[in-house]
Design a protein around this motif. Structure first.
Motif, mmCIF file in Angstrom:
data_model
loop_
_atom_site.group_PDB
_atom_site.id
_atom_site.type_symbol
_atom_site.label_atom_id
_atom_site.label_comp_id
_atom_site.label_asym_id
_atom_site.label_seq_id
_atom_site.Cartn_x
_atom_site.Cartn_y
_atom_site.Cartn_z
ATOM 1 N N ASP A 151 -10.565 -59.656 -64.467
ATOM 2 C CA ASP A 151 -9.702 -59.760 -63.279
ATOM 3 C C ASP A 151 -8.795 -58.531 -63.209
ATOM 4 O O ASP A 151 -7.598 -58.604 -63.486
ATOM 5 C CB ASP A 151 -8.874 -61.039 -63.328
ATOM 6 N N SER A 152 -9.378 -57.408 -62.821
ATOM 7 C CA SER A 152 -8.604 -56.160 -62.801
ATOM 8 C C SER A 152 -7.503 -56.204 -61.750
ATOM 9 O O SER A 152 -6.440 -55.606 -61.941
ATOM 10 C CB SER A 152 -9.507 -54.946 -62.573
ATOM 11 N N ARG A 153 -7.734 -56.910 -60.679
ATOM 12 C CA ARG A 153 -6.711 -56.981 -59.630
ATOM 13 C C ARG A 153 -5.400 -57.569 -60.180
ATOM 14 O O ARG A 153 -4.323 -57.135 -59.810
ATOM 15 C CB ARG A 153 -7.227 -57.829 -58.462
ATOM 16 N N ARG A 154 -5.493 -58.531 -61.050
ATOM 17 C CA ARG A 154 -4.300 -59.173 -61.614
ATOM 18 C C ARG A 154 -3.760 -58.435 -62.842
ATOM 19 O O ARG A 154 -2.559 -58.333 -63.018
ATOM 20 C CB ARG A 154 -4.637 -60.631 -61.982
ATOM 21 N N TRP A 155 -4.620 -57.917 -63.703
ATOM 22 C CA TRP A 155 -4.170 -57.459 -65.016
ATOM 23 C C TRP A 155 -4.122 -55.953 -65.223
ATOM 24 O O TRP A 155 -3.560 -55.489 -66.208
ATOM 25 C CB TRP A 155 -5.016 -58.118 -66.117
ATOM 26 N N LEU A 156 -4.667 -55.150 -64.323
ATOM 27 C CA LEU A 156 -4.656 -53.697 -64.515
ATOM 28 C C LEU A 156 -3.240 -53.143 -64.539
ATOM 29 O O LEU A 156 -2.887 -52.340 -65.411
ATOM 30 C CB LEU A 156 -5.486 -52.994 -63.430
ATOM 31 N N SER A 157 -2.397 -53.559 -63.606
ATOM 32 C CA SER A 157 -1.022 -53.038 -63.579
ATOM 33 C C SER A 157 -0.244 -53.478 -64.820
ATOM 34 O O SER A 157 0.575 -52.716 -65.349
ATOM 35 C CB SER A 157 -0.298 -53.466 -62.306
ATOM 36 N N TYR A 158 -0.500 -54.678 -65.289
ATOM 37 C CA TYR A 158 0.153 -55.168 -66.502
ATOM 38 C C TYR A 158 -0.276 -54.338 -67.712
ATOM 39 O O TYR A 158 0.554 -53.962 -68.547
ATOM 40 C CB TYR A 158 -0.185 -56.644 -66.699
ATOM 41 N N ARG A 159 -1.581 -54.031 -67.790
ATOM 42 C CA ARG A 159 -2.049 -53.196 -68.899
ATOM 43 C C ARG A 159 -1.409 -51.816 -68.827
ATOM 44 O O ARG A 159 -0.990 -51.266 -69.855
ATOM 45 C CB ARG A 159 -3.571 -53.088 -68.876
ATOM 46 N N ALA A 160 -1.325 -51.251 -67.634
ATOM 47 C CA ALA A 160 -0.690 -49.944 -67.477
ATOM 48 C C ALA A 160 0.762 -50.000 -67.951
ATOM 49 O O ALA A 160 1.239 -49.095 -68.641
ATOM 50 C CB ALA A 160 -0.761 -49.497 -66.018
ATOM 51 N N PHE A 161 1.458 -51.067 -67.596
ATOM 52 C CA PHE A 161 2.850 -51.254 -68.030
ATOM 53 C C PHE A 161 2.938 -51.312 -69.559
ATOM 54 O O PHE A 161 3.789 -50.651 -70.154
ATOM 55 C CB PHE A 161 3.398 -52.543 -67.411
ATOM 56 N N ILE A 162 2.079 -52.082 -70.181
ATOM 57 C CA ILE A 162 2.085 -52.182 -71.650
ATOM 58 C C ILE A 162 1.833 -50.812 -72.274
ATOM 59 O O ILE A 162 2.501 -50.415 -73.238
ATOM 60 C CB ILE A 162 1.042 -53.209 -72.142
ATOM 61 N N LYS A 163 0.880 -50.068 -71.716
ATOM 62 C CA LYS A 163 0.582 -48.734 -72.241
ATOM 63 C C LYS A 163 1.781 -47.813 -72.099
ATOM 64 O O LYS A 163 2.072 -47.008 -72.990
ATOM 65 C CB LYS A 163 -0.620 -48.124 -71.514
ATOM 66 N N CYS A 164 2.480 -47.899 -70.978
ATOM 67 C CA CYS A 164 3.616 -47.022 -70.700
ATOM 68 C C CYS A 164 4.831 -47.369 -71.562
ATOM 69 O O CYS A 164 5.416 -46.496 -72.200
ATOM 70 C CB CYS A 164 3.976 -47.110 -69.219
ATOM 71 N N ILE A 165 5.218 -48.621 -71.564
ATOM 72 C CA ILE A 165 6.486 -49.024 -72.168
ATOM 73 C C ILE A 165 6.373 -49.335 -73.658
ATOM 74 O O ILE A 165 7.266 -48.989 -74.428
ATOM 75 C CB ILE A 165 7.079 -50.238 -71.411
ATOM 76 N N PHE A 166 5.308 -49.953 -74.076
ATOM 77 C CA PHE A 166 5.210 -50.396 -75.463
ATOM 78 C C PHE A 166 4.263 -49.559 -76.316
ATOM 79 O O PHE A 166 4.657 -49.056 -77.362
ATOM 80 C CB PHE A 166 4.837 -51.881 -75.523
ATOM 81 N N ALA A 167 3.021 -49.430 -75.887
ATOM 82 C CA ALA A 167 2.047 -48.694 -76.700
ATOM 83 C C ALA A 167 2.309 -47.193 -76.686
ATOM 84 O O ALA A 167 1.912 -46.485 -77.596
ATOM 85 C CB ALA A 167 0.628 -48.980 -76.217
ATOM 86 N N LYS A 168 2.961 -46.731 -75.619
ATOM 87 C CA LYS A 168 3.313 -45.308 -75.469
ATOM 88 C C LYS A 168 2.078 -44.404 -75.447
ATOM 89 O O LYS A 168 2.077 -43.310 -75.978
ATOM 90 C CB LYS A 168 4.321 -44.883 -76.528
ATOM 91 N N THR A 169 1.047 -44.909 -74.803
ATOM 92 C CA THR A 169 -0.166 -44.116 -74.556
ATOM 93 C C THR A 169 -0.083 -43.657 -73.099
ATOM 94 O O THR A 169 -0.715 -44.229 -72.213
ATOM 95 C CB THR A 169 -1.442 -44.931 -74.840
ATOM 96 N N TYR A 170 0.731 -42.635 -72.891
ATOM 97 C CA TYR A 170 1.150 -42.237 -71.550
ATOM 98 C C TYR A 170 0.008 -41.731 -70.674
ATOM 99 O O TYR A 170 -0.054 -42.065 -69.492
ATOM 100 C CB TYR A 170 2.265 -41.203 -71.638
ATOM 101 N N HIS A 171 -0.889 -40.934 -71.222
ATOM 102 C CA HIS A 171 -2.009 -40.437 -70.419
ATOM 103 C C HIS A 171 -2.861 -41.611 -69.911
ATOM 104 O O HIS A 171 -3.258 -41.638 -68.739
ATOM 105 C CB HIS A 171 -2.882 -39.457 -71.212
ATOM 106 N N ASP A 172 -3.137 -42.552 -70.795
ATOM 107 C CA ASP A 172 -3.921 -43.724 -70.401
ATOM 108 C C ASP A 172 -3.172 -44.574 -69.376
ATOM 109 O O ASP A 172 -3.778 -45.122 -68.451
ATOM 110 C CB ASP A 172 -4.276 -44.583 -71.613
ATOM 111 N N ALA A 173 -1.863 -44.690 -69.540
ATOM 112 C CA ALA A 173 -1.060 -45.458 -68.581
ATOM 113 C C ALA A 173 -1.125 -44.821 -67.199
ATOM 114 O O ALA A 173 -1.288 -45.524 -66.196
ATOM 115 C CB ALA A 173 0.391 -45.544 -69.057
ATOM 116 N N ILE A 174 -1.024 -43.510 -67.143
ATOM 117 C CA ILE A 174 -1.099 -42.805 -65.856
ATOM 118 C C ILE A 174 -2.440 -43.086 -65.179
ATOM 119 O O ILE A 174 -2.489 -43.366 -63.976
ATOM 120 C CB ILE A 174 -0.865 -41.292 -66.037
ATOM 121 N N ILE A 175 -3.509 -43.031 -65.938
ATOM 122 C CA ILE A 175 -4.837 -43.306 -65.366
ATOM 123 C C ILE A 175 -4.878 -44.707 -64.763
ATOM 124 O O ILE A 175 -5.348 -44.896 -63.626
ATOM 125 C CB ILE A 175 -5.939 -43.128 -66.439
#
Length: 124
Positions: free
Chosen positions: A49-73
């Motif tokens: 369900d990418s429509r529901r969870w893609l933005s959440y994954r991006a948020f986790i990558k940005c704020i917590f995992a700190k995988t910034y390039h992946d978050a931007i994608i």
């Protein structure tokens, strides 16, 4: 914790396509700062369900995992699919700017922040 995990596993055994169960399976790992392990489960939530969870994954990558390039994608995919919407009280562009700030791309971050502020002021 074990009882919770067992309930999620039973649910996934019955229907492994329920994205919410995959996201819930990821949560304890994120809370324990085990982002790489949790991300494997969250990736499955996005798959189903990418429509529901893609933005959440991006948020986790940005704020917590700190995988910034992946978050931007991920945030750029979100913008392509639904425009500059919000996740966790901030726009996708805000998060992209934050990622660029953390990557020492100061001019790019500033430009995105300013554009995002301008768009929000027009909207409000």
């Amino acid at each position: 914790m074990a009882e919770w995990r067992n309930c999620l596993d039973e649910g996934l055994k019955a229907d492994s396509t329920i994205a919410y169960l995959w996201q819930q399976k990821a949560m304890p790992y994120f809370k324990a700062s085990k982002y790489e392990i949790g991300m494997n489960y969250l990736d499955k939530a996005v798959f189903y369900d990418s429509r529901r969870w893609l933005s959440y994954r991006a948020f986790i990558k940005c704020i917590f995992a700190k995988t910034y390039h992946d978050a931007i994608i991920d945030f750029e995919k979100c913008i392509k699919n639904e425009g500059n919407s919000y996740v966790m009280d901030h726009t996708y562009q805000f998060h992209i700017a934050l990622c660029n700030l953390q990557l020492n791309q100061f001019m790019k971050a500033e430009s995105i922040f300013l554009k995002d502020i301008e768009e929000q002021e027009k909207e409000l």
